[in-house]
Design a protein around this motif. Structure first.
Motif, PDB file in Angstrom:
ATOM      1  N   THR B  35      28.437 -11.382   0.310  1.00 22.41           N
ATOM      2  CA  THR B  35      28.329 -10.938  -0.853  1.00 22.41           C
ATOM      3  C   THR B  35      28.000  -9.460  -0.893  1.00 22.41           C
ATOM      4  OG1 THR B  35      26.305 -12.349  -0.252  1.00 22.41           O
ATOM      5  CG2 THR B  35      27.173 -12.601  -2.503  1.00 22.41           C
ATOM      6  N   GLY B  36      27.071  -9.117  -0.050  1.00 29.14           N
ATOM      7  CA  GLY B  36      26.652  -7.764  -0.216  1.00 29.14           C
ATOM      8  C   GLY B  36      28.011  -6.716   0.032  1.00 29.14           C
ATOM      9  N   LEU B  37      28.564  -7.004   0.673  1.00 25.75           N
ATOM     10  CA  LEU B  37      29.883  -6.202   1.268  1.00 25.75           C
ATOM     11  C   LEU B  37      30.837  -5.973  -0.015  1.00 25.75           C
ATOM     12  CD1 LEU B  37      30.592  -6.292   4.997  1.00 25.75           C
ATOM     13  CD2 LEU B  37      29.558  -4.389   3.710  1.00 25.75           C
ATOM     14  N   ALA B  38      31.313  -7.369  -0.485  1.00 29.63           N
ATOM     15  CA  ALA B  38      32.143  -7.575  -1.488  1.00 29.63           C
ATOM     16  C   ALA B  38      31.659  -6.775  -2.996  1.00 29.63           C
ATOM     17  CB  ALA B  38      32.283  -8.932  -1.871  1.00 29.63           C
ATOM     18  N   ASN B  53      33.880   7.151  -2.946  1.00 29.55           N
ATOM     19  CA  ASN B  53      33.373   7.580  -1.473  1.00 29.55           C
ATOM     20  C   ASN B  53      32.130   7.285  -1.129  1.00 29.55           C
ATOM     21  OD1 ASN B  53      34.417   8.922   0.966  1.00 29.55           O
ATOM     22  ND2 ASN B  53      32.620  10.466   0.489  1.00 29.55           N
ATOM     23  N   TYR B  54      31.197   6.935  -2.156  1.00 29.38           N
ATOM     24  CA  TYR B  54      29.777   6.721  -1.913  1.00 29.38           C
ATOM     25  C   TYR B  54      29.761   5.182  -1.340  1.00 29.38           C
ATOM     26  CZ  TYR B  54      28.584   3.238  -5.559  1.00 29.38           C
ATOM     27  OH  TYR B  54      28.213   2.378  -6.128  1.00 29.38           O
ATOM     28  N   ARG B  55      30.633   4.395  -1.499  1.00 33.19           N
ATOM     29  CA  ARG B  55      30.609   3.162  -1.019  1.00 33.19           C
ATOM     30  C   ARG B  55      30.439   3.085   0.415  1.00 33.19           C
ATOM     31  NH1 ARG B  55      32.061   0.344  -5.447  1.00 33.19           N
ATOM     32  NH2 ARG B  55      33.405   1.316  -6.989  1.00 33.19           N
ATOM     33  N   ILE B  56      30.735   4.052   1.266  1.00 33.97           N
ATOM     34  CA  ILE B  56      30.373   4.278   2.769  1.00 33.97           C
ATOM     35  C   ILE B  56      28.777   4.096   2.836  1.00 33.97           C
ATOM     36  CG2 ILE B  56      30.652   5.773   4.556  1.00 33.97           C
ATOM     37  CD1 ILE B  56      33.072   7.007   3.635  1.00 33.97           C
ATOM     38  N   ALA B  57      28.068   4.588   2.037  1.00 34.07           N
ATOM     39  CA  ALA B  57      26.613   4.779   2.140  1.00 34.07           C
ATOM     40  C   ALA B  57      26.028   3.271   2.404  1.00 34.07           C
ATOM     41  CB  ALA B  57      26.106   5.203   0.845  1.00 34.07           C
ATOM     42  N   TYR B  58      26.837   2.343   1.768  1.00 33.41           N
ATOM     43  CA  TYR B  58      26.338   0.675   2.091  1.00 33.41           C
ATOM     44  C   TYR B  58      26.292   0.445   3.451  1.00 33.41           C
ATOM     45  CZ  TYR B  58      26.394  -0.074  -2.678  1.00 33.41           C
ATOM     46  OH  TYR B  58      25.968  -0.081  -4.311  1.00 33.41           O
ATOM     47  N   VAL B 209      23.440  -6.120   1.990  1.00 30.29           N
ATOM     48  CA  VAL B 209      23.995  -5.618   3.197  1.00 30.29           C
ATOM     49  C   VAL B 209      22.808  -5.471   3.849  1.00 30.29           C
ATOM     50  CG1 VAL B 209      25.419  -3.723   4.138  1.00 30.29           C
ATOM     51  CG2 VAL B 209      26.035  -4.485   1.854  1.00 30.29           C
ATOM     52  N   GLY B 210      21.933  -4.670   3.758  1.00 31.48           N
ATOM     53  CA  GLY B 210      20.887  -4.284   4.554  1.00 31.48           C
ATOM     54  C   GLY B 210      20.240  -5.413   5.257  1.00 31.48           C
ATOM     55  N   PHE B 211      19.977  -6.673   4.635  1.00 31.14           N
ATOM     56  CA  PHE B 211      19.427  -7.626   5.395  1.00 31.14           C
ATOM     57  C   PHE B 211      20.465  -8.601   6.172  1.00 31.14           C
ATOM     58  CE2 PHE B 211      15.787  -7.005   2.610  1.00 31.14           C
ATOM     59  CZ  PHE B 211      14.875  -7.544   3.561  1.00 31.14           C
ATOM     60  N   GLY B 212      21.549  -8.474   5.646  1.00 32.47           N
ATOM     61  CA  GLY B 212      22.776  -8.912   6.334  1.00 32.47           C
ATOM     62  C   GLY B 212      23.125  -8.469   7.706  1.00 32.47           C
ATOM     63  N   ILE B 213      22.801  -6.763   7.703  1.00 30.06           N
ATOM     64  CA  ILE B 213      23.185  -6.233   8.838  1.00 30.06           C
ATOM     65  C   ILE B 213      21.823  -6.537   9.845  1.00 30.06           C
ATOM     66  CG2 ILE B 213      22.840  -3.968  10.215  1.00 30.06           C
ATOM     67  CD1 ILE B 213      24.783  -3.050   7.779  1.00 30.06           C
TER      68      ILE B 213
END
Lengths: 60, 253, 230
Positions: B35-38, B53-58, B209-213
Motif C-alpha cells: 500500500t505504502g509504495l503504491a 522526483n521527491y517520490r524517491i524520498a519515500y 512504507v517506513g513500517f513496511g521497511i
C-alpha cells in the motif's frame, strides 16, 4: 480519498521526466530487498544439505 | 513479557518461536509495503518544488534512518552479548552487519539518484551523504573484523567491542561532519525529512512504507539469525530432528 | 618488570614509560620509520599535485593532518606486536597494577616515540607547503591535542587485531573512520585561523574529545587485549 495523480499509465512511468532517477532508485531498493530475502533462504538450503550429509556419514 | 524475552535467548526457542511469527510478520510487511509504495508512487500529489522526483524520498528517508538504527541495534545486542553472554544476541548482532551495510548502500545510491536532478550532480559532500558513507565504512569494518577471526567466540567478542566503540564515536562523527559541512559549503536547505511542512497525504504513505521497511528488516534479521543458529547448533539433537523432518517433507513433495 | 605490588601508581607509570622508551631506543626503527613515512608522504603531494604555492597552501593543513593520521596508524603495529609475540602482553594483563593506568602509560610512551618527532617537524613541512604563518600555531596546538586521541583509538584497533597474523590493512579499515572527527576539527582549526576567526572553541572541543578518549579507550583496549591474548 487519494486519487491517481497521473493522466495515463505512460505518464506514470515517465514520472514527469524523472523516470530514470525514480525508477532506478526503486529498482536498487527492490534488488536490496530481494538479496536480503533470497540469500538467507539459499544459505539455509546449503546448511541443511551439509547437515544431512554429515548425519549420513555419522550413521554409516 | 520478561519470560518471553528470556526464552528468545535460547537458540532453540528462538528458532521455534520465530517459526510462528514469520508468516504473520511477512503478511503485515507485504501489506504495508504494497500500500505504502503504491500510494507514494502514484496517489500522492507531486511536490511543487521537486516534482515527481521527491517520490524517491519515500524509500530514501527510511533507508537512511534505518542505516543508523540498525547500527544502534547491533551495538545493543553486542552489549547484551558481552554482559550476559547470550549467544543469540551475538548471532543477531552478526546478522545486523550485512543487512545494515546493504541498507546503507541503498540509502547512498538513492541519495545520489535524488541529487542528480535536485543538485545537478550525483555526489556532493553534503553532511548527510558524507555521514552515511562513513556509516558504510563502519559496517564494512565490523564485517571485515568478524571474517578475520577463525574462532567464532573471539570474533564475536572483538566485533562486540568494536561496535560499542563505534556507537560511542557515531554522534561525534556525525557532529563533526555536520560542522565540517557548514564550514565548507553552508547548510543545504533541501531537506525532505522535516515532516512538519508536509501535508498528511505525503506523510501517511511515508508512515506505511517506513513500517513496511522495518518489517522487512526484522524478517531479514530473523532469517539470518536462524541460519546462524542452525550452523552453530548443528551438533544438537533438535537440529538433527529438524533436518530429518525437512527430509520427510521433501520426500512427500 | 613491575612485580612489586606495593609500588605507587606514579612510579609504575614512570617505570612503564621508561621501559618502553628504552626498548624504542634499542630498536630505533620504531622512532624513525613513522617520521620517515611522514616526511616522504608529505613530499609526494607537491610532486603529484604541482608545486604551485596557491594550490599547496590550500591543501597544506589537510596533507599534514592526513599524513600524520596515516603515520600513526602504521606505527600502531609496534605498540603491541612485539609484546604479544614474546608473551609480555599476557604478563601485563595479569599484573597486579591497575591495567587502566598501565595501558595509558603504554600509549603515552608510544605517543612520545612515534608522534612527538612528527609534531616537531610538522611546522617545517607546513612552511614548505606554503601555509601562511597564521596557520602554524593552530596546526601545532591541534596536533598536540589530537595525536594522543589518534594513538588511543589506534591502540583499540591494534588490540583487537594483534592476535591476527595479517592485520595491517584490516586495522586501517577499522580505525580510519573513527579518526574523522579529529581530522575535521584539526584542519578546521587551521582554516578558522586563516580566516582570522577564533579557533579556541575548536581547540576546547578537541580537548574534550581527548578527555573522553583518555577516560574510555583504556577500557576498550583492555577488553580487546583480553580477547586477543586468550
Amino acid at each position: 480519498m487519494p486519487e491517481f495523480q497521473f493522466q495515463s499509465l505512460a505518464e506514470f512511468f515517465a514520472m514527469g521526466g524523472h523516470a530514470k532517477y525514480v525508477w532506478s532508485s526503486y529498482g536498487v531498493f527492490a534488488l536490496m530487498i530481494a538479496y536480503n530475502l533470497i540469500q538467507p533462504v539459499l544459505a539455509k538450503r546449503r546448511i541443511i544439505k551439509a547437515q544431512k550429509a554429515r548425519m549420513q556419514r555419522n550413521s554409516a | 513479557m520478561w519470560q518471553w524475552f528470556l526464552q528468545l535467548g535460547s537458540p532453540r526457542l528462538f528458532y521455534s518461536k520465530t517459526d510462528r511469527y514469520l508468516p504473520w510478520l511477512s503478511w503485515i510487511t507485504v501489506i504495508l509495503l504494497g500500500t505504502g509504495l503504491a500510494w507514494g508512487l502514484a496517489f500522492t500529489p507531486p511536490d511543487y518544488q521537486m516534482g515527481e522526483n521527491y517520490r524517491i524520498a519515500y524509500i530514501h528517508v527510511p533507508m537512511a534512518t534505518l542505516a543508523m538504527g540498525c547500527y544502534a541495534m547491533m551495538a545493543c545486542f553486542s552489549a547484551g552479548y558481552l554482559i550476559w553472554k547470550i549467544k543469540v544476541a551475538d548471532m543477531i548482532a552478526k546478522a545486523c552487519a550485512p543487512i545494515g551495510a546493504s541498507i546503507t548502500a541503498v540509502a547512498l545510491a538513492t541519495g545520489s539518484l535524488w541529487g542528480i536532478p535536485t543538485w545537478g550532480t550525483w555526489w556532493i559532500w553534503d553532511a548527510r551523504l558524507t555521514s552515511t558513507l562513513i556509516m558504510l565504512f563502519l559496517y564494512v569494518g565490523i564485517i571485515a573484523l568478524r571474517s578475520a577471526f577463525d574462532s567464532i567466540d573471539s570474533g564475536a567478542r572483538a566485533c562486540a567491542v568494536l561496535s560499542l566503540v563505534g556507537v560511542v564515536n557515531l554522534p561525534i562523527i556525525k557532529y563533526s561532519v555536520d560542522w565540517w559541512n557548514t564550514l565548507h559549503q553552508g547548510a543545504s536547505n533541501l531537506s525532505l525529512s522535516d515532516t512538519a511542512a508536509n501535508p498528511p497525504e505525503v506523510w501517511i504513505p511515508a508512515f506505511f512504507v517506513g513500517f513496511g521497511i522495518l518489517g522487512f528488516f526484522l524478517i531479514a534479521l530473523i532469517l539470518r539469525t536462524r541460519n546462524e543458529i542452525l550452523l552453530r547448533e548443528r551438533r544438537a539433537q533438535w537440529v538433527s530432528d529438524l533436518v530429518e523432518g525437512n527430509q520427510k517433507e521433501s520426500g512427500h513433495a | 618488570m613491575m612485580n612489586n605490588s606495593r609500588m605507587g601508581l606514579g612510579s609504575v607509570i614512570v617505570a612503564t614509560v621508561r621501559r618502553e622508551l628504552l626498548l624504542a631506543f634499542r630498536s630505533p626503527g620504531d622512532v624513525i620509520n613513522p617520521l620517515m613515512f611522514f616526511i616522504i608522504a608529505v613530499t609526494l603531494f607537491p610532486l603529484g599535485g604541482g608545486a604551485d604555492s596557491a594550490f599547496l597552501s590550500g591543501i597544506a593543513s589537510g596533507v599534514i593532518w592526513v599524513t600524520t593520521l596515516l603515520a600513526i596508524m602504521f606505527s600502531m603495529e609496534s605498540l603491541f606486536r612485539a609484546d604479544y609475540e614474546d608473551g609480555s602482553l599476557e604478563q601485563l594483563l595479569m599484573s597486579p597494577q591497575p591495567l587502566y593506568f598501565l595501558l595509558l602509560a603504554k600509549v603515552l610512551s608510544h605517543w612520545l616515540i612515534a608522534c612527538l618527532p612528527i609534531l616537531i617537524l610538522a611546522p617545517v613541512f607546513a612552511v614548505m607547503l606554503a601555509m601562511p604563518a597564521a596557520g602554524i600555531l593552530p596546526l601545532i596546538l591541534g596536533l598536540l591535542a589530537g595525536t594522543p586521541i589518534l594513538c588511543l583509538l589506534g591502540a583499540i584497533g591494534m588490540a583487537l587485531t594483534v592476535g591476527l597474523s595479517r592485520s595491517g590493512l584490516l586495522l586501517a579499515v577499522l580505525i580510519l573512520p573513527l579518526y574523522i572527527p579529529v581530522l575535521v576539527f584539526g584542519t578546521g582549526m587551521v582554516s578558522a585561523a586563516l580566516d582570522s576567526l577564533p579557533y579556541t572553541g575548536l581547540l576546547a572541543l578537541m580537548g574534550a574529545m581527548l578527555v573522553l578518549a583518555i577516560c574510555l579507550s583504556p577500557l576498550a583496549i583492555a577488553a580487546a587485549l583480553r580477547i586477543s591474548v586468550n
